[in-house]
Design a protein around this motif. Structure first.
Motif, PDB file in Angstrom:
ATOM      1  N   ASN A  51       0.824  -1.207   0.000  1.00 18.22           N
ATOM      2  CA  ASN A  51       0.000   0.000   0.000  1.00 18.22           C
ATOM      3  C   ASN A  51       0.856   1.255   0.000  1.00 18.22           C
ATOM      4  OD1 ASN A  51      -2.714   1.220   0.158  1.00 18.22           O
ATOM      5  ND2 ASN A  51      -2.019   1.951   2.150  1.00 18.22           N
ATOM      6  N   PHE A  52       1.966   1.239   0.752  1.00 21.07           N
ATOM      7  CA  PHE A  52       2.862   2.394   0.748  1.00 21.07           C
ATOM      8  C   PHE A  52       3.481   2.597  -0.635  1.00 21.07           C
ATOM      9  CE2 PHE A  52       3.662   1.821   5.542  1.00 21.07           C
ATOM     10  CZ  PHE A  52       2.545   2.614   5.823  1.00 21.07           C
ATOM     11  N   SER A  53       3.815   1.493  -1.308  1.00 19.66           N
ATOM     12  CA  SER A  53       4.331   1.597  -2.672  1.00 19.66           C
ATOM     13  C   SER A  53       3.279   2.193  -3.593  1.00 19.66           C
ATOM     14  CB  SER A  53       4.749   0.211  -3.180  1.00 19.66           C
ATOM     15  OG  SER A  53       5.167   0.278  -4.523  1.00 19.66           O
ATOM     16  N   LEU A  54       2.029   1.790  -3.397  1.00 18.65           N
ATOM     17  CA  LEU A  54       0.939   2.334  -4.203  1.00 18.65           C
ATOM     18  C   LEU A  54       0.780   3.836  -3.979  1.00 18.65           C
ATOM     19  CD1 LEU A  54      -1.510   1.971  -6.077  1.00 18.65           C
ATOM     20  CD2 LEU A  54      -2.871   1.401  -4.046  1.00 18.65           C
ATOM     21  N   ILE A  55       0.903   4.273  -2.728  1.00 14.48           N
ATOM     22  CA  ILE A  55       0.803   5.706  -2.429  1.00 14.48           C
ATOM     23  C   ILE A  55       1.897   6.476  -3.167  1.00 14.48           C
ATOM     24  CG2 ILE A  55       1.043   7.448  -0.614  1.00 14.48           C
ATOM     25  CD1 ILE A  55      -0.272   5.450   1.306  1.00 14.48           C
ATOM     26  N   LEU A  56       3.121   5.948  -3.155  1.00 10.92           N
ATOM     27  CA  LEU A  56       4.221   6.608  -3.859  1.00 10.92           C
ATOM     28  C   LEU A  56       3.951   6.688  -5.355  1.00 10.92           C
ATOM     29  CD1 LEU A  56       7.485   5.301  -2.156  1.00 10.92           C
ATOM     30  CD2 LEU A  56       6.618   7.649  -2.176  1.00 10.92           C
ATOM     31  N   GLN A  57       3.400   5.602  -5.925  1.00  9.78           N
ATOM     32  CA  GLN A  57       3.071   5.616  -7.352  1.00  9.78           C
ATOM     33  C   GLN A  57       2.000   6.660  -7.661  1.00  9.78           C
ATOM     34  OE1 GLN A  57       2.295   1.675  -9.094  1.00  9.78           O
ATOM     35  NE2 GLN A  57       3.325   0.781  -7.324  1.00  9.78           N
ATOM     36  N   GLY A 174      12.759  -5.693  -0.805  1.00 13.26           N
ATOM     37  CA  GLY A 174      12.232  -6.549   0.252  1.00 13.26           C
ATOM     38  C   GLY A 174      11.096  -7.383  -0.310  1.00 13.26           C
ATOM     39  N   ARG A 175       9.934  -7.285   0.312  1.00 13.28           N
ATOM     40  CA  ARG A 175       8.752  -8.009  -0.158  1.00 13.28           C
ATOM     41  C   ARG A 175       7.801  -7.107  -0.946  1.00 13.28           C
ATOM     42  NH1 ARG A 175       7.011 -11.698   5.116  1.00 13.28           N
ATOM     43  NH2 ARG A 175       9.008 -12.845   5.313  1.00 13.28           N
ATOM     44  N   THR A 176       8.279  -5.898  -1.260  1.00 11.83           N
ATOM     45  CA  THR A 176       7.427  -4.917  -1.924  1.00 11.83           C
ATOM     46  C   THR A 176       7.977  -4.567  -3.296  1.00 11.83           C
ATOM     47  OG1 THR A 176       6.842  -3.971   0.228  1.00 11.83           O
ATOM     48  CG2 THR A 176       6.393  -2.627  -1.710  1.00 11.83           C
ATOM     49  N   ASP A 177       7.093  -4.444  -4.266  1.00 12.72           N
ATOM     50  CA  ASP A 177       7.484  -3.996  -5.596  1.00 12.72           C
ATOM     51  C   ASP A 177       7.380  -2.475  -5.672  1.00 12.72           C
ATOM     52  OD1 ASP A 177       8.002  -6.539  -6.543  1.00 12.72           O
ATOM     53  OD2 ASP A 177       5.956  -6.854  -7.237  1.00 12.72           O
ATOM     54  N   VAL A 178       8.450  -1.828  -6.091  1.00 13.43           N
ATOM     55  CA  VAL A 178       8.524  -0.369  -6.161  1.00 13.43           C
ATOM     56  C   VAL A 178       8.828   0.028  -7.606  1.00 13.43           C
ATOM     57  CG1 VAL A 178       9.721   1.700  -5.326  1.00 13.43           C
ATOM     58  CG2 VAL A 178       9.378  -0.259  -3.801  1.00 13.43           C
ATOM     59  N   THR A 179       8.179   1.060  -8.096  1.00 14.54           N
ATOM     60  CA  THR A 179       8.426   1.495  -9.476  1.00 14.54           C
ATOM     61  C   THR A 179       9.703   2.332  -9.545  1.00 14.54           C
ATOM     62  OG1 THR A 179       7.136   3.537  -9.246  1.00 14.54           O
ATOM     63  CG2 THR A 179       5.953   1.564  -9.981  1.00 14.54           C
ATOM     64  N   TYR A 180      10.349   2.273 -10.700  1.00 21.08           N
ATOM     65  CA  TYR A 180      11.539   3.095 -10.926  1.00 21.08           C
ATOM     66  C   TYR A 180      11.175   4.581 -10.913  1.00 21.08           C
ATOM     67  CZ  TYR A 180      14.008  -1.178 -12.254  1.00 21.08           C
ATOM     68  OH  TYR A 180      14.596  -2.423 -12.252  1.00 21.08           O
ATOM     69  N   GLY A 181       9.961   4.896 -11.326  1.00 19.27           N
ATOM     70  CA  GLY A 181       9.518   6.290 -11.309  1.00 19.27           C
ATOM     71  C   GLY A 181       9.447   6.856  -9.903  1.00 19.27           C
TER      72      GLY A 181
END
Length: 331
Positions: A51-57, A174-181
């Motif tokens: 969810n935190f990754s989604l917020i960043l996206q 870690g266990r989270t997928d993060v976008t390069y953007g």
């Protein structure tokens, strides 16, 4: 008169803790923490890496726009055209790469340069005519909006080559997928935080925002500095255009219609004064996260989007009120 009576009273230097508490971003950071705690208790889905990754996206495009907006607001200006400039940059790089056969990397560079050109024109009009930033950027908003729809012929551009969408791809952290953007956006915040706090250019930006006349008398080339700030902001909007295209996978002529106000919201919530001369880029990053956290948390709670907008409006008014009261308190 004794020697003791002639000794001047020592002025106590503020402690590190006091400087931290009185920093412009201290209040916004506290609000971010409280909001995160509230939504963590309200929904089980909020407190997760995904969810935190989604917020960043969700905030990376507006966050990048807000960097340029911060630079301009620090000079006591404002940019209403940033979203429209970004939309034109997105359509331009998409059509150059897809319809005109321009190599993708060159298309990206050309689009960023054109966005910088919009900023250059804004700076020239603000400083050399001179015109109020509000009027200049309001006019540029309409120009960029019209050019976007004329050039795109109201058509969404699809089938983008890989380099244009590369920043939308993810990598495991870690266990989270993060976008390069998202990583690029965070990197830009760090670069401009250093530029404002660790270079002479940054000190000149703050001086200009506090008083253009005082800055000129102190030897700062105010005209060149102002034009440069608007140009740099335009280049940042070009990067935001690339991030937008990479996230959506298309060149959309309808994009950017509310991002100008969203970027101003993030800057204000991050503690930057609309009167210029006070604020930080890292505070803007906190403001961007506040907007993202509130919208994400309220959505997870099932709250209608209209109430999300209502909450954002209330937060903006509160932030500006606090800034105004703090300015009166320092006079």
């Amino acid at each position: 008169m004794t020697a003791s009576t002639m000794t001047p009273t020592a002025v106590k230097e503020p402690t590190a803790a006091r400087r931290l508490l009185t920093a412009p971003a201290a209040g916004p950071f506290a609000a971010l923490v409280l909001a995160s705690v509230f939504f963590s208790l309200s929904t089980d889905q909020f407190l997760s890496g995904g969810n935190f990754s989604l917020i960043l996206q969700q905030v990376m495009v507006v966050g990048t726009l807000a960097i340029g907006q911060t630079l301009i607001i620090l000079t006591a200006g404002i940019d209403l055209a940033c979203g429209a400039i970004m939309a034109f940059g997105g359509i331009l790089l998409a059509k150059l790469a897809v319809n005109s056969g321009v190599p993708p990397v060159l298309a990206i560079l050309l689009a960023i340069a054109v966005c910088g050109g919009f900023g250059l024109v804004n700076g020239l009009l603000v400083r050399l005519v001179p015109l109020p930033p509000f009027i200049v950027t309001l006019g540029m908003l309409n120009i960029a909006f019209a050019l976007t729809h004329i050039y795109s012929d109201e058509q969404t551009v699809t089938g983008l080559p890989g380099p244009l969408t590369a920043l939308g791809k993810t990598f495991p952290l870690g266990r989270t997928d993060v976008t390069y953007g998202s990583l690029l956006t965070v990197g830009l915040f760090l670069v401009f935080a250093y530029a404002l706090n660790g270079t002479a250019w940054g000190r000149h930006v703050y001086a200009l925002g506090n008083s253009a006349e005082s800055a000129r008398l102190s030897g700062i080339r105010v005209t060149r500095l102002t034009i440069g700030i608007y140009t740099v902001a335009g280049l940042v909007y070009g990067v935001a255009a690339l991030l937008l295209v990479s996230r959506t996978g298309v060149g959309d002529p309808q994009a950017g219609q509310t991002e100008n106000l969203d970027s101003i919201t993030a800057v204000v919530l991050g503690g930057t004064s609309l009167f210029g001369g006070r604020g930080t880029v890292l505070g803007t990053f906190v403001g961007v996260l506040i907007v993202g956290v509130f919208r994400n948390g309220l959505q997870l709670m099932g709250v209608s989007s209209v109430y999300q907008t209502l909450v954002t409006g209330v937060l903006v008014i509160l932030a500006v009120t606090v800034d105004q009261l703090s300015r009166k308190g320092t006079r």
